[in-house]
Design a protein around this motif. Sequence first.
Motif, PDB file in Angstrom:
ATOM      1  N   THR A   1       0.806  -1.227   0.000  1.00 29.83           N
ATOM      2  CA  THR A   1       0.000   0.000   0.000  1.00 29.83           C
ATOM      3  C   THR A   1       0.835   1.272   0.000  1.00 29.83           C
ATOM      4  N   ARG A   2       2.160   1.143   0.039  1.00 25.59           N
ATOM      5  CA  ARG A   2       3.007   2.329   0.113  1.00 25.59           C
ATOM      6  C   ARG A   2       2.879   3.169  -1.150  1.00 25.59           C
ATOM      7  N   GLU A   3       2.800   4.485  -0.978  1.00 22.52           N
ATOM      8  CA  GLU A   3       2.616   5.402  -2.104  1.00 22.52           C
ATOM      9  C   GLU A   3       3.757   5.268  -3.105  1.00 22.52           C
ATOM     10  N   GLY A   4       3.397   5.206  -4.372  1.00 28.43           N
ATOM     11  CA  GLY A   4       4.378   5.098  -5.434  1.00 28.43           C
ATOM     12  C   GLY A   4       4.721   3.673  -5.809  1.00 28.43           C
ATOM     13  N   CYS A   5       4.162   2.705  -5.093  1.00 29.87           N
ATOM     14  CA  CYS A   5       4.482   1.298  -5.337  1.00 29.87           C
ATOM     15  C   CYS A   5       3.331   0.523  -5.971  1.00 29.87           C
ATOM     16  N   GLU A   6       2.230   1.199  -6.198  1.00 23.35           N
ATOM     17  CA  GLU A   6       1.003   0.504  -6.600  1.00 23.35           C
ATOM     18  C   GLU A   6       1.131  -0.250  -7.925  1.00 23.35           C
ATOM     19  N   ASP A   7       1.906   0.254  -8.858  1.00 22.90           N
ATOM     20  CA  ASP A   7       1.968  -0.345 -10.191  1.00 22.90           C
ATOM     21  C   ASP A   7       3.207  -1.212 -10.420  1.00 22.90           C
TER      22      ASP A   7
END
Length: 416
Positions: free
Chosen positions: A42-48
């Motif tokens: 769920t960490r920001e910037g890791c979604e894709d």
Amino acid sequence: MSPQHKRRSVVTGIGVIAPNGVGTDAFWKATREGVSILDRVTREGCEDLPLRIAGEVRGFDPALLIEERFLVQTDRFTHFAMAAANLALEDSELHRADHGGSPFAVGVVTAAGSGGGEFGQRELQRLWGKGSTYVGPYQSIAWFYAASTGQVSIRGGFKGPCGVVCSDEAGGLDAFAHAGRIIRNGTQAVVVGSAEAPLAPYSMVCQLGYNDLSRAGDPARAYLPFTADACGFVPAEGGAMLVVEEESLARGRGARVRGVVAGHAATFTGASRWEQSREGLAQAIRLALDNAGLAPEDVDVVFADALGVPEADRAEALAIADVLGAHARRVPVTAPKTGIGRAYCGAPVLDSVAAVLAMEHGVVPPTPNVVEVCHDLDLVTGVARVAELRTALVLSRGLMGSNSALVLRHADDTPD
């Protein structure tokens, strides 16, 4: 270290910041019950990113445990280490008066595999996006592998011997060897351990170069060592810090001794050479037992490295059998990290904490998510197993080729 040696290291304090619990009690409850917290990143910037599953530390507010002046100059991995160190020191009830008031009586040793990636990424983005005047002065130290050792020692006023093991996963166990050497040389206590924070975008992209990393999208199927469905390991953040003290001084001040650091050994077999790791890991086990003055049949439980790569799992199972012989079939083996992920250098330290707690409580925690084992191991699955535990063997291997074994003994163990 030999059991006849006059300056043994004993564990008197434990502090844990882990994906399955902040604090030792929360960590042990989840570990004993076999709780799995693996989930989508769920960490920001890791979604894709193609890495989908990890063990995240949630509900952790560093401001509740660490002063603001330290927070602004440190990365998340150091926040974990400082918070865990604080909890370990509280647990040990070690005070300045206990070591004659000398700040040189306590040292600090940590292990780190990657340093402060989140802090470094943020400052480099400012450099590229806005210019050098927007880069903070702490960029020069916050990313560094030794940051946690430095900040823990500064915050605690510890001026004894300090060090950092810059290594792969096995460095978490090697830190105990460094701490033991420091204590044998005259230092009274060492704050030792490791915490990692490898889930920032930059750090995660770097990890994608590891062929041994699981890309699975189902949390329950992503990390299944010792099974036919093994497809790699799941990364995690967090770790633990411990206070180890010279035994006679610890017992003399009435400290609660939680375990004995009895022996350690390390070998090197080369990056991703998993077949060769059989021989290297077996040699580390033999030397660690010899260092502890123990025989293979003295081992009561094994906390496995459990990489989750078929070749590596097979090599580990064979290494255990090579050293323990017929006794290997009777020794319970466990890998609690399958429920929280593999926190690099922090992983074997968390296993060491679990081993100490397992001996305290007389139970072997299970291996979450794993059901059908395809190797000749007595792997504990499903639920915890009640057992009388006097000696625990903790194993770790690194992706770059290190092999390490640590022998821990029950708190009641005394030299012959």
